[in-house]
Design an enzyme around this catalytic site. Sequence first.
Site, PDB file in Angstrom:
ATOM      1  N   ASP A 207      92.354  16.897  89.897  1.00 59.76           N
ATOM      2  CA  ASP A 207      92.909  16.615  88.567  1.00 59.76           C
ATOM      3  C   ASP A 207      92.535  17.776  87.660  1.00 59.76           C
ATOM      4  OD1 ASP A 207      93.610  15.760  86.074  1.00 59.76           O
ATOM      5  OD2 ASP A 207      92.769  13.743  86.289  1.00 59.76           O
ATOM      6  N   LYS A 236      97.334  20.563  77.670  1.00 57.39           N
ATOM      7  CA  LYS A 236      95.992  21.036  77.325  1.00 57.39           C
ATOM      8  C   LYS A 236      95.973  22.567  77.412  1.00 57.39           C
ATOM      9  CE  LYS A 236      94.276  16.482  78.497  1.00 57.39           C
ATOM     10  NZ  LYS A 236      93.424  15.627  79.358  1.00 57.39           N
TER      11      LYS A 236
HETATM   12  C1  LIG Z   1      93.483  14.318  79.693  1.00 60.60           C
HETATM   13  C2  LIG Z   1      93.187  13.909  81.084  1.00 60.60           C
HETATM   14  C3  LIG Z   1      93.915  12.900  81.740  1.00 60.60           C
HETATM   15  C4  LIG Z   1      94.862  11.982  81.050  1.00 60.60           C
HETATM   16  O1  LIG Z   1      95.840  12.480  80.340  1.00 60.60           O
HETATM   17  P1  LIG Z   1      96.634  11.613  79.243  1.00 60.60           P
HETATM   18  O2  LIG Z   1      97.834  12.447  79.078  1.00 60.60           O
HETATM   19  O3  LIG Z   1      95.750  11.527  78.071  1.00 60.60           O
HETATM   20  O4  LIG Z   1      96.936  10.274  79.845  1.00 60.60           O
HETATM   21  C5  LIG Z   1      93.642  12.665  83.071  1.00 60.60           C
HETATM   22  N1  LIG Z   1      92.681  13.349  83.726  1.00 60.60           N
HETATM   23  C6  LIG Z   1      91.952  14.280  83.128  1.00 60.60           C
HETATM   24  C7  LIG Z   1      90.910  14.998  83.902  1.00 60.60           C
HETATM   25  C8  LIG Z   1      92.153  14.592  81.796  1.00 60.60           C
HETATM   26  O5  LIG Z   1      91.396  15.507  81.202  1.00 60.60           O
END
Ligand SMILES: *Cc1c(COP(=O)(O)O)cnc(C)c1O
Length: 426
Positions: A207, A236
């Site tokens: 992830d 991000k």
């Molecule tokens: C931000 C994040 C998510 C989830 O993303 P959303 O778009 O807020 O649902 C999942 N895994 C990790 C590691 C993240 O940093």
Amino acid sequence: MTIPALAPTHHPALAAADPELAALVGAEERLQAETLRLIPSENYVSAAVLEASGTVLQNKYSEGYPGRRYYEGQQVVDQVERLAADRARALFGVDHANVQPYSGSPANLAVYLAFARPGDTVMGMALPMGGHLTHGWGVSATGSWFRGVQYGVRRDTGLIDYDQVRELALKERPKVLFCGGTALPRTIDFAAFAQIAEEAGAVLVADIAHIAGLVAGGAHPSPAPYADVVSTTTHKTLRGPRGAMLMCREQHAKAIDKAVFPGLQGGPHNQTTAAIAVALHEAAAPSFREYAHQVVANARALADGLLARGFDLVSGGTDNHLVLVDLTSRDVPGKTAAKALDRAGIVVNHNTVPFDPRKPFDPSGIRVGTPSLTSRGLRTEHMDAVAGWIDRSVTAARTGDEAALAAVRAEVAELTAAHPAPGLPV
Ligand SMILES: *Cc1c(COP(=O)(O)O)cnc(C)c1O
């Protein structure tokens, strides 16, 4: 607090139809222009990404996948989605990319749907150690529909203990093993995780929601050669719209696609798919490589500035875009510090630190990162000033010195005015 709009006429149709909402948008534009945004999961998208996400693609239903839809009129949408998926495959070096998940959390849920059944054991990093809710944490559906087993970091080093991960994985035999997280300041050893997943018979999911832009720009090793599935948000460090992608080896393509649609979702958000395509195009440019490396250089410089001022950093520093600050020795709770920093024009979030003795709602740390600052052109030479402002604000939070916070805010305003953020009306 009412914040006057930056440019109330920048959205003329909106201003005419709904002045109340238009004023709020203008106020948010102003807030994003005039503050130093240090939340590591946030960024500034380009004007091009912003435009793509506000197009008439908004108006189209397209359940299914390109060439296999349940509605007609896909002459253009199919091309948009193919373009986005092709760009994702090229940029990340993967066999297959699904660009339809609505966001990171539903993307991860689709992974469980593809590879596990309710009650199965799944494994990920514990939320308070820096993992994500969707990696099997109890309050998340992923931790209540599945049996979540959680690993952490070592108390002495703040680093992932790969021996502990291996031991746990061999004992628990999870169906799915997640690596990655939300508050991990260090490089993830994807090869080590792949070895563990293979021994344990687990599907390895990397992830990379936080670090996707660093991976794309060559500033963090890629999980592509090691992970069965790569999950990422697009909003991000990748600097795209709010959305997500699931990438995988060919052998898993069908399972992943089926899990996203029809398993979990209906029609994809085509305006987001279009904006993802634009962001991926931008991320493939040489200037994005520079950006990614600058993000890391800035984070290191910020960490150095904080260390020089006596702050305790989890793991002692950073390899990536974020720094996790343990404020215990400064005698200020994370939330108090974060609120004071906000008043000083520096936006951070309070965060648990590993083995935090305080409650998650008011933990011991703050999390700071450099993706947004770097997008507005700030470089290593600016980071010592930022560290100094954080230091003064944290001290002011303890002593209740509002004048000191106002003084920092004025200095912040000078810097933000000199370095306008992309995508905002000037
Ligand atoms: C931000 C994040 C998510 C989830 O993303 P959303 O778009 O807020 O649902 C999942 N895994 C990790 C590691 C993240 O940093």
